[in-house]
Design a protein around this motif. Structure first.
Motif, PDB file in Angstrom:
ATOM      1  N   ASN A   1      -6.793  -3.723   0.902  1.00  0.00           N
ATOM      2  CA  ASN A   1      -6.180  -2.990  -0.221  1.00  0.00           C
ATOM      3  C   ASN A   1      -6.736  -3.346  -1.591  1.00  0.00           C
TER       4      ASN A   1
ATOM      5  N   ASP B   1      -9.293  -2.151  -3.314  1.00  0.00           N
ATOM      6  CA  ASP B   1      -9.600  -0.968  -4.120  1.00  0.00           C
ATOM      7  C   ASP B   1      -8.399  -0.044  -4.283  1.00  0.00           C
ATOM      8  N   HIS B   2      -7.388  -0.247  -3.469  1.00  0.00           N
ATOM      9  CA  HIS B   2      -6.208   0.635  -3.495  1.00  0.00           C
ATOM     10  C   HIS B   2      -5.146   0.175  -4.489  1.00  0.00           C
TER      11      HIS B   2
ATOM     12  N   ASP C   1      -0.706   3.982   1.327  1.00  0.00           N
ATOM     13  CA  ASP C   1      -1.542   4.698   2.292  1.00  0.00           C
ATOM     14  C   ASP C   1      -1.150   4.259   3.698  1.00  0.00           C
TER      15      ASP C   1
ATOM     16  N   LEU D   1      -3.797   2.379   5.728  1.00  0.00           N
ATOM     17  CA  LEU D   1      -3.950   0.974   5.372  1.00  0.00           C
ATOM     18  C   LEU D   1      -2.757   0.159   5.872  1.00  0.00           C
TER      19      LEU D   1
ATOM     20  N   THR E   1       0.839  -1.191   0.000  1.00  0.00           N
ATOM     21  CA  THR E   1       0.000   0.000   0.000  1.00  0.00           C
ATOM     22  C   THR E   1       0.876   1.244   0.000  1.00  0.00           C
TER      23      THR E   1
ATOM     24  N   GLU F   1      -4.432   2.018  -7.821  1.00  0.00           N
ATOM     25  CA  GLU F   1      -3.716   3.280  -7.598  1.00  0.00           C
ATOM     26  C   GLU F   1      -2.229   3.024  -7.372  1.00  0.00           C
ATOM     27  N   LEU F   2      -1.929   1.953  -6.638  1.00  0.00           N
ATOM     28  CA  LEU F   2      -0.525   1.592  -6.419  1.00  0.00           C
ATOM     29  C   LEU F   2       0.133   1.220  -7.751  1.00  0.00           C
TER      30      LEU F   2
END
Length: 457
Positions: free
Chosen positions: A218, A220-221, A162, A165, A160, A224-225
């Motif tokens: 993670n 949905d993340h 974030d 997270l 992640t 983006e990563l």
């Protein structure tokens, strides 16, 4: 940078065409190339027991031969034991092309053991590609050391970007003697990982990023990563499913954290694949895995099964090179009109390096089936200065005794004569020419060529 560090081929799922020199760099690395995973083997050496972070999905286990997942090993090795084992495995598995250190802890949290092992491998197994997997916390300051021992592929596990997270994924992070927890730990780790990525890419190291898909945290993340990894010019993204069975004893396992379904994994990989190439053939290997992906032979090479005597590696090297040349050329390397040649090149594109300055040589098979990259072979630099040549203490000529021709832009009179005496022909007529074009033209001019010469190129 030698051509071994900037360039080899195919099977990778890419959103754009890769330069030939990069294709050649990954061609015989089974983790970076789909086609390479079917032909070449890898070996993980378990020399790094300690870790500087604690992940909720990880439980490093020893003396465990029945589990196939990261962090698990049957036995730990000293650097000397690791070298002995690596030589024996290379003899028994000639398709072995890559040796990496992936744990069972973090290699860079065990720098002395890790770098001693890598140094021994580089000194005594010149054809082996070296790689390493890390969580990235200790990476930024140790990149020069990795480059010094010839590591040109690095995998960094980033779950992640974030910190909130991250606080749900990691129990703690230890950095410079202090233990961090929560959001502070997560942000520290992320900052260090991104710094390490930037420095690796700046130095032309191929980087693969591993991410563990934890659906609750993670899912949905991760796209983006992936997008950020593309911006950072990461070569490949490997999204691995969380393994959280209660019997493995991890925090997530004991808490019954949900693993992703195959459908969820595929959906996330597709979403991430719009930004960066995805690795879909990962087997989530043990930290002592040996063999082709999906065919772990580590239990055949435990310490008690190794011979007591050391393996003389030069004959092994020559036999391995011959077998690997056949692998990449579809058997054409065994034909009478085939040649095994070495090329001195700075960047893997043109024949542009003085023999005396080379620290690595690219080995090619040239035959009626074309020009095929076989391996990179590390060599002692013949000229250390304008006054000091041929005093490396290692016989470079013996190391290249199986090579038919040596291509470079310049070479001194003394090494020229020594190569000719052992039936290795120095060639300088193609200085500054593109490698594949030059080798094709040279092969076509050799006597007693095959009637299929028109197929070359």
């Amino acid at each position: 940078m030698g051509s071994c560090q900037s360039g080899c081929p195919s099977g990778i799922n890419s959103n754009q065409a890769l330069p030939r020199e990069v294709m050649e760099q990954v061609a015989n690395h089974p983790c970076y190339s789909v086609s390479g995973s079917h032909r070449f083997a890898r070996m993980h050496l378990a020399v790094a027991p300690a870790c500087n972070i604690q992940c909720h999905y990880c439980n490093r286990k020893f003396d465990c031969c029945n589990e196939s997942r990261p962090g698990v090993v049957s036995e730990l090795l000293t650097p000397t034991q690791a070298l002995h084992k690596a030589k024996y495995v290379a003899k028994k598995i000639p398709q072995l092309s890559v040796i990496g250190i992936a744990g069972p802890g973090d290699p860079l949290a065990n720098p002395q053991k890790t770098f001693k092992t890598l140094e021994l491998l580089r000194q005594q197994m010149s054809d082996i590609k070296l790689c390493l997997s890390t969580n990235g916390l200790a990476l930024p300051e140790l990149i020069p050391d990795l480059l010094d021992v010839g590591v040109d592929h690095v995998t960094v596990t980033i779950n992640t970007l974030d910190a909130y997270l991250a606080a749900d994924i990691y129990e703690w992070v230890i950095f410079e003697g202090k233990k961090y927890r929560g959001i502070e730990a997560g942000q520290l780790l992320i900052d260090r990982q991104l710094e390490g990525l930037r420095k690796l890419v700046e130095r032309h190291v191929l980087v693969k990023v591993n991410s563990v898909l934890i659906p609750r945290i993670n899912r949905d993340h991760l796209p983006e990563l992936s997008r950020e990894m593309s911006r950072q010019k990461v070569f490949l993204h490997n999204i691995m499913p969380l393994i959280a069975k209660p019997e493995y004893g991890t925090v997530f396992g004991l808490a019954h954290e949900a693993e992703p379904t195959p459908k969820t994994l595929e959906q996330v990989r597709q979403a991430c694949g719009q930004y960066i190439s995805q690795m879909s053939h990962c087997q989530q290997c043990r930290a002592d895995a040996i063999g082709l992906l999906g065919d772990d032979r580590s239990q055949q090479f435990t310490r008690d099964q190794l011979p007591p005597e050391d393996v003389e590696y030069l004959p092994v090297l020559q036999e391995r090179t011959s077998i690997q040349a056949d692998l990449v050329s579809g058997g054409a390397a065994s034909e009478e009109d085939a040649y095994l040649v070495a090329v001195a090149s700075e960047g893997g594109i043109a024949i542009d390096q003085h023999f005396g300055h080379a620290k690595s040589l690219s080995i090619y098979s040239v035959s009626c089936e074309g020009v095929h990259f076989v391996q990179c072979r590390q060599v002692p630099q013949y000229c250390q200065s304008s006054q000091t040549c041929g005093e490396s203490g290692f016989d470079i000529f013996e190391l290249l005794a199986d090579i038919d021709a040596l291509f470079c832009c310049r070479i001194g009179h003394d090494p020229w004569e020594k190569f000719e005496q052992q039936q290795t022909q120095p060639v300088i007529d193609y200085a500054w020419h593109p490698i594949h074009e030059a080798l094709t033209k040279w092969w076509q001019q050799q006597p007693e060529k095959s009637i299929h010469q028109s197929q070359v190129g």
